[in-house]
Design an enzyme around this catalytic site. Structure first.
Site, PDB file in Angstrom:
ATOM      1  N   ASP A 101      52.997 -16.191   7.687  1.00 50.03           N
ATOM      2  CA  ASP A 101      53.554 -15.155   8.562  1.00 50.03           C
ATOM      3  C   ASP A 101      53.175 -13.778   8.009  1.00 50.03           C
ATOM      4  O   ASP A 101      53.638 -13.390   6.951  1.00 50.03           O
ATOM      5  CB  ASP A 101      55.077 -15.297   8.639  1.00 50.03           C
ATOM      6  CG  ASP A 101      55.671 -14.479   9.778  1.00 50.03           C
ATOM      7  OD1 ASP A 101      55.017 -13.505  10.221  1.00 50.03           O
ATOM      8  OD2 ASP A 101      56.777 -14.810  10.223  1.00 50.03           O
TER       9      ASP A 101
ATOM     10  N   ARG B   3      53.429 -10.860   9.826  1.00 48.02           N
ATOM     11  CA  ARG B   3      53.913  -9.835  10.750  1.00 48.02           C
ATOM     12  C   ARG B   3      54.596  -8.679  10.026  1.00 48.02           C
ATOM     13  O   ARG B   3      55.188  -8.863   8.978  1.00 48.02           O
ATOM     14  CB  ARG B   3      54.877 -10.468  11.756  1.00 48.02           C
ATOM     15  CG  ARG B   3      54.156 -11.391  12.718  1.00 48.02           C
ATOM     16  CD  ARG B   3      55.092 -12.087  13.652  1.00 48.02           C
ATOM     17  NE  ARG B   3      55.965 -13.013  12.963  1.00 48.02           N
ATOM     18  CZ  ARG B   3      56.836 -13.813  13.580  1.00 48.02           C
ATOM     19  NH1 ARG B   3      56.949 -13.763  14.885  1.00 48.02           N
ATOM     20  NH2 ARG B   3      57.579 -14.631  12.891  1.00 48.02           N
TER      21      ARG B   3
END
Ligand SMILES: [Zn+2]
Length: 202
Positions: free
Chosen positions: A131, A133
């Protein structure tokens, strides 16, 4: 005017009529990467009351191409629909495709998943973060829009923690249980087991 201390700059806003009513679309540019992001608002969100909101990361395949490999498209639609029903709310649309790895890397990861790896194993096999983000973008948007507290639409308790870490005040988590199908059952199960998502009762 441009403030170099804030990497996300507001550029312009317009009306955006949709299937779920008329939103105002606010356009932002990340001055570091040149990447463009938008937020869709409805009603008076700067009145100090908690705002029903979703922080949605771009998923071209799910949001625009009707993919059933994930549940992003139905979640986005459900969020817009919920905002319309409440008459007030916000959907922040962050252009971080494939949990931040980009569209082509997402296709590479899907290819490995077609061969039996799960979503987490595929990213690891490609040497990519699970991840990547950056949710501080949402914090900058909220500051610009004058929003102080959120009722966050998500099934992911980790997202509540992550957004809290960048200074976003979440007073309630509102579940979104939509978009389950046979194609994404394994993917959603992996997210539940390995990434802490909740798949409680529909
Ligand atoms: Zn998706």
């Amino acid at each position: 005017m441009s403030n170099p201390a804030i990497p996300l700059q507001f550029v312009a806003a317009c009306r955006l009529p949709t299937e779920w009513g008329e939103f105002t679309m606010h356009g932002f540019e990340d001055t570091r990467s040149g990447q463009e992001h938008v937020a869709l608002s409805m009603g008076d969100i700067a009145d100090g009351r908690p705002v029903l909101a979703r922080v949605h990361s771009e998923c071209l395949t799910g949001d625009a191409l009707f993919s059933q490999r994930c549940d992003c498209g139905p979640q986005l639609q459900a969020a817009l629909q919920a905002v319309q029903a409440a008459g007030r709310g916000l959907v922040m649309y962050l252009r971080q495709e494939g949990r931040g790895i980009g569209l082509i890397n997402k296709i590479r990861a899907y290819q490995l998943q077609d061969q039996g790896l799960d979503t987490v194993e595929a990213n690891v096999a490609l040497g990519l973060p699970v991840d990547a983000r950056d949710f501080v973008l949402a914090k900058y948007m909220l500051d610009h829009l004058g929003v102080r507290q959120l009722r966050l639409m998500t099934n992911n308790p980790q997202k509540v923690a992550t957004l809290s870490q960048v200074g976003i005040d979440i007073v309630e988590r509102v579940p979104l249980q939509v978009g389950h199908n046979l194609e994404n059952a394994h993917y959603l199960h992996t997210k539940a087991v390995k990434m802490g998502h909740m798949l409680d009762a529909d």
